[in-house]
Design an enzyme around this catalytic site. Structure first.
Site, PDB file in Angstrom:
ATOM      1  N   SER A  23       0.818  -1.215   0.000  1.00 34.31           N
ATOM      2  CA  SER A  23       0.000   0.000   0.000  1.00 34.31           C
ATOM      3  C   SER A  23       0.853   1.266   0.000  1.00 34.31           C
ATOM      4  CB  SER A  23      -0.969   0.002   1.180  1.00 34.31           C
ATOM      5  OG  SER A  23      -0.296   0.172   2.403  1.00 34.31           O
ATOM      6  N   ARG A 100      12.795  -7.524   6.072  1.00 32.98           N
ATOM      7  CA  ARG A 100      14.145  -8.041   6.290  1.00 32.98           C
ATOM      8  C   ARG A 100      15.055  -6.897   6.711  1.00 32.98           C
ATOM      9  NH1 ARG A 100      15.640 -12.998   4.549  1.00 32.98           N
ATOM     10  NH2 ARG A 100      17.768 -12.339   4.102  1.00 32.98           N
ATOM     11  N   LEU A 101      15.966  -7.186   7.615  1.00 29.12           N
ATOM     12  CA  LEU A 101      16.952  -6.206   8.050  1.00 29.12           C
ATOM     13  C   LEU A 101      18.108  -6.198   7.055  1.00 29.12           C
ATOM     14  CD1 LEU A 101      17.647  -4.228  10.364  1.00 29.12           C
ATOM     15  CD2 LEU A 101      18.907  -6.111  11.435  1.00 29.12           C
ATOM     16  N   HIS A 118       8.027   3.519   9.182  1.00 23.69           N
ATOM     17  CA  HIS A 118       7.764   2.679  10.345  1.00 23.69           C
ATOM     18  C   HIS A 118       6.497   3.159  11.031  1.00 23.69           C
ATOM     19  CE1 HIS A 118       8.705   0.029  13.687  1.00 23.69           C
ATOM     20  NE2 HIS A 118       8.452   1.025  14.521  1.00 23.69           N
ATOM     21  N   GLU A 183       0.703   7.190   6.983  1.00 22.50           N
ATOM     22  CA  GLU A 183       1.875   6.688   6.257  1.00 22.50           C
ATOM     23  C   GLU A 183       1.798   7.083   4.789  1.00 22.50           C
ATOM     24  OE1 GLU A 183       2.936   2.537   6.867  1.00 22.50           O
ATOM     25  OE2 GLU A 183       1.776   2.536   8.721  1.00 22.50           O
TER      26      GLU A 183
END
Length: 212
Positions: A23, A100-101, A118, A183
């Protein structure tokens, strides 16, 4: 002090990394289409071939690639990921629900050119399920944060934040839905600022030059 400069002389080439519904990718794509952000999304990549965001990108005619991460060491997976981004001549990388980091080596390939969003007001509630973390803690306000990505988890310099009231009758789901609305505003706003305004980093702060 690390110095960078925004420029609206040419459209930036953006690669989007996602793992789910996409989104925030759609919000960025729409802002680019309307001319609000001087950028073009030239590639969407997912580590999950079944991610709905890939199908949405394909519907919009945006090139896509799935690079499954399951069963691959992070170094091997990121090697394929970087190859795809470099082949597409990407200038900026936007993480849109990419679960994923990223390694320090990956971040170094796009210094101060990777953005993440975030669903909390960092530095509070980093990591997964941030909306539920905030709700369970009992905060009165939460929101979302767009930040430059460093080698840590949700720890890079903050570009834009938007605040959402936490209501007494909220659930984690209703709070998350209202944060998501913000966001979709914050992400295009942050990318537009970085591409059109002069800015630099002082310590942890992203400082924008005054507009003439």
């Amino acid at each position: 002090m690390c110095v960078s400069w925004g420029s609206a002389l040419a459209k930036a080439r953006v690669g989007v990394l996602l793992s789910g519904r996409g989104s925030n990718f759609l919000a960025l794509a729409e802002a680019c289409r309307r001319g609000e952000v001087p950028a073009e999304i030239v590639l969407v990549v997912s580590n999950r071939p079944e991610a709905p965001g890939l199908a949405k990108a394909q519907e919009l005619g945006v090139p896509t690639v799935a690079i499954p991460s399951k069963g691959l060491a992070r170094e091997e997976h990121e090697k394929h990921l970087l190859a795809a981004l470099h082949q597409a001549q990407v200038d900026w990388v936007c993480l849109a629900g990419y679960m994923r980091l990223l390694s320090p080596q990956f971040v170094a390939a796009f210094p101060n050119r990777i953005l993440n969003i975030h669903p909390a007001l960092l530095p509070a509630f980093p990591g997964l399920d941030a909306q539920r973390q905030a709700w369970e803690y009992g905060v009165k306000v939460s929101g979302c944060t767009v930040h430059l990505v460093d080698a840590g988890c949700d720890s890079g310099p903050i570009v834009v934040q938007r605040v959402v009231e936490v209501r007494d009758d909220d659930t984690p789901e209703t709070l998350a839905a209202r944060i998501l609305e913000q966001e979709h505003i914050a992400y295009p706003q942050a990318l537009r600022l970085l591409l059109t305004r002069r800015w630099h980093i002082e310590g942890r702060r992203v400082v924008f030059a005054r507009e003439a």
